[in-house]
Design a protein around this motif. Structure first.
Motif, PDB file in Angstrom:
ATOM      1  N   PHE A 269      -6.963 -14.010  -3.334  1.00  0.00           N
ATOM      2  CA  PHE A 269      -8.189 -13.233  -3.399  1.00  0.00           C
ATOM      3  C   PHE A 269      -8.989 -13.687  -4.610  1.00  0.00           C
ATOM      4  CE2 PHE A 269      -5.515 -10.721  -0.769  1.00  0.00           C
ATOM      5  CZ  PHE A 269      -6.331  -9.928   0.011  1.00  0.00           C
ATOM      6  N   SER A 270     -10.282 -13.776  -4.429  1.00  0.00           N
ATOM      7  CA  SER A 270     -11.145 -14.139  -5.540  1.00  0.00           C
ATOM      8  C   SER A 270     -12.482 -13.435  -5.366  1.00  0.00           C
ATOM      9  CB  SER A 270     -11.338 -15.655  -5.577  1.00  0.00           C
ATOM     10  OG  SER A 270     -12.000 -16.080  -4.408  1.00  0.00           O
ATOM     11  N   GLY A 271     -13.401 -13.710  -6.251  1.00  0.00           N
ATOM     12  CA  GLY A 271     -14.727 -13.113  -6.153  1.00  0.00           C
ATOM     13  C   GLY A 271     -14.687 -11.608  -6.279  1.00  0.00           C
ATOM     14  N   VAL A 272     -15.343 -10.915  -5.367  1.00  0.00           N
ATOM     15  CA  VAL A 272     -15.441  -9.453  -5.459  1.00  0.00           C
ATOM     16  C   VAL A 272     -14.117  -8.752  -5.177  1.00  0.00           C
ATOM     17  CG1 VAL A 272     -17.896  -9.333  -4.964  1.00  0.00           C
ATOM     18  CG2 VAL A 272     -16.265  -9.235  -3.088  1.00  0.00           C
TER      19      VAL A 272
ATOM     20  N   ALA B 222     -11.216  -9.668  -6.580  1.00  0.00           N
ATOM     21  CA  ALA B 222     -10.287  -9.932  -7.674  1.00  0.00           C
ATOM     22  C   ALA B 222      -9.951  -8.595  -8.339  1.00  0.00           C
ATOM     23  CB  ALA B 222     -10.901 -10.890  -8.677  1.00  0.00           C
ATOM     24  N   GLN B 223      -8.741  -8.468  -8.841  1.00  0.00           N
ATOM     25  CA  GLN B 223      -8.306  -7.193  -9.406  1.00  0.00           C
ATOM     26  C   GLN B 223      -9.184  -6.762 -10.578  1.00  0.00           C
ATOM     27  OE1 GLN B 223      -4.241  -6.908 -10.807  1.00  0.00           O
ATOM     28  NE2 GLN B 223      -4.233  -4.714 -10.436  1.00  0.00           N
TER      29      GLN B 223
ATOM     30  N   LEU C 192     -12.270  -5.169  -9.172  1.00  0.00           N
ATOM     31  CA  LEU C 192     -11.988  -3.840  -8.627  1.00  0.00           C
ATOM     32  C   LEU C 192     -11.829  -2.809  -9.743  1.00  0.00           C
ATOM     33  CD1 LEU C 192      -9.528  -4.756  -5.736  1.00  0.00           C
ATOM     34  CD2 LEU C 192     -11.944  -4.149  -5.555  1.00  0.00           C
ATOM     35  N   LEU C 193     -11.179  -3.204 -10.835  1.00  0.00           N
ATOM     36  CA  LEU C 193     -11.026  -2.287 -11.977  1.00  0.00           C
ATOM     37  C   LEU C 193     -12.389  -1.983 -12.609  1.00  0.00           C
ATOM     38  CD1 LEU C 193      -7.755  -3.727 -13.526  1.00  0.00           C
ATOM     39  CD2 LEU C 193      -8.041  -1.488 -12.439  1.00  0.00           C
ATOM     40  N   ALA C 194     -13.248  -2.990 -12.727  1.00  0.00           N
ATOM     41  CA  ALA C 194     -14.593  -2.767 -13.263  1.00  0.00           C
ATOM     42  C   ALA C 194     -15.397  -1.856 -12.333  1.00  0.00           C
ATOM     43  CB  ALA C 194     -15.308  -4.102 -13.456  1.00  0.00           C
ATOM     44  N   LEU C 195     -15.224  -2.022 -11.027  1.00  0.00           N
ATOM     45  CA  LEU C 195     -15.900  -1.168 -10.060  1.00  0.00           C
ATOM     46  C   LEU C 195     -15.439   0.282 -10.205  1.00  0.00           C
ATOM     47  CD1 LEU C 195     -17.792  -0.777  -7.668  1.00  0.00           C
ATOM     48  CD2 LEU C 195     -15.925  -1.499  -6.168  1.00  0.00           C
ATOM     49  N   LEU C 196     -14.143   0.481 -10.385  1.00  0.00           N
ATOM     50  CA  LEU C 196     -13.634   1.841 -10.604  1.00  0.00           C
ATOM     51  C   LEU C 196     -14.262   2.466 -11.849  1.00  0.00           C
ATOM     52  CD1 LEU C 196      -9.835   1.540  -9.774  1.00  0.00           C
ATOM     53  CD2 LEU C 196     -11.459   3.091  -8.725  1.00  0.00           C
ATOM     54  N   GLU C 197     -14.361   1.687 -12.913  1.00  0.00           N
ATOM     55  CA  GLU C 197     -14.958   2.180 -14.154  1.00  0.00           C
ATOM     56  C   GLU C 197     -16.427   2.553 -13.939  1.00  0.00           C
ATOM     57  OE1 GLU C 197     -15.973   0.378 -18.539  1.00  0.00           O
ATOM     58  OE2 GLU C 197     -14.084  -0.237 -17.597  1.00  0.00           O
ATOM     59  N   LEU C 198     -17.162   1.715 -13.236  1.00  0.00           N
ATOM     60  CA  LEU C 198     -18.566   1.988 -12.945  1.00  0.00           C
ATOM     61  C   LEU C 198     -18.712   3.249 -12.096  1.00  0.00           C
ATOM     62  CD1 LEU C 198     -21.560   1.223 -12.999  1.00  0.00           C
ATOM     63  CD2 LEU C 198     -21.106  -0.261 -11.027  1.00  0.00           C
ATOM     64  N   GLN C 199     -17.875   3.400 -11.085  1.00  0.00           N
ATOM     65  CA  GLN C 199     -17.929   4.592 -10.228  1.00  0.00           C
ATOM     66  C   GLN C 199     -17.666   5.852 -11.038  1.00  0.00           C
ATOM     67  OE1 GLN C 199     -16.420   2.434  -6.151  1.00  0.00           O
ATOM     68  NE2 GLN C 199     -15.334   4.235  -6.790  1.00  0.00           N
ATOM     69  N   GLU C 200     -16.702   5.800 -11.949  1.00  0.00           N
ATOM     70  CA  GLU C 200     -16.397   6.970 -12.785  1.00  0.00           C
ATOM     71  C   GLU C 200     -17.581   7.305 -13.685  1.00  0.00           C
ATOM     72  OE1 GLU C 200     -12.799   5.822 -14.733  1.00  0.00           O
ATOM     73  OE2 GLU C 200     -11.585   6.117 -12.930  1.00  0.00           O
TER      74      GLU C 200
ATOM     75  N   HIS D 189      -1.619  -4.286   0.448  1.00  0.00           N
ATOM     76  CA  HIS D 189      -2.126  -2.969   0.846  1.00  0.00           C
ATOM     77  C   HIS D 189      -3.520  -3.097   1.469  1.00  0.00           C
ATOM     78  CE1 HIS D 189      -2.551   1.389   0.779  1.00  0.00           C
ATOM     79  NE2 HIS D 189      -3.750   1.206   0.250  1.00  0.00           N
ATOM     80  N   LEU D 190      -4.381  -3.878   0.836  1.00  0.00           N
ATOM     81  CA  LEU D 190      -5.733  -4.059   1.330  1.00  0.00           C
ATOM     82  C   LEU D 190      -5.737  -4.759   2.697  1.00  0.00           C
ATOM     83  CD1 LEU D 190      -8.675  -3.566   0.653  1.00  0.00           C
ATOM     84  CD2 LEU D 190      -8.716  -5.776  -0.494  1.00  0.00           C
ATOM     85  N   ILE D 191      -4.934  -5.782   2.833  1.00  0.00           N
ATOM     86  CA  ILE D 191      -4.839  -6.492   4.118  1.00  0.00           C
ATOM     87  C   ILE D 191      -4.332  -5.549   5.213  1.00  0.00           C
ATOM     88  CG2 ILE D 191      -3.556  -8.287   5.372  1.00  0.00           C
ATOM     89  CD1 ILE D 191      -3.699  -9.939   2.756  1.00  0.00           C
TER      90      ILE D 191
END
Length: 95
Positions: A1-4, A6-7, A10-18, A90-92
């Motif tokens: 997995f790469s690009g959007v 990548a772990q 995903l962690l940065a996205l969680l932080e932004l959502q919070e 899990h994602l797959i």
């Protein structure tokens, strides 16, 4: 997995959502601060939604918007195949 997917992304996205979930803005017409739960779509609790009730479409929902669940791994044996499964698997499985 790469690009959007990548772990670290995903962690940065969680932080932004919070951060967005905790954002408020002054609404002069209402005479008060409004927040996400004032404007979100919350079909399971439409009369008094909390941030957790808001319907958010995000890849992080596959991990219940939870860093700990994203970090989980487990040992798995499927017939003769053995190995460690993690967020990739899990994602797959979910999609």
């Amino acid at each position: 997995f790469s690009g959007v997917l990548a772990q670290d992304v995903l962690l940065a996205l969680l932080e932004l959502q919070e951060e967005l979930a905790g954002t408020t803005a002054w609404a002069a017409g209402a005479g008060r601060n409004v927040s996400l739960q004032d404007v979100c779509y919350a079909p399971l609790n439409p009369t008094a939604p909390g941030v957790g009730d808001c319907a958010v479409s995000s890849v992080t929902q596959y991990f219940q918007n939870n860093r700990s669940r994203l970090a989980l791994s487990a040992w798995q044996q499927d017939g003769k195949l053995q190995g460690t499964v993690d967020w990739h698997d899990h994602l797959i499985y979910c999609v």
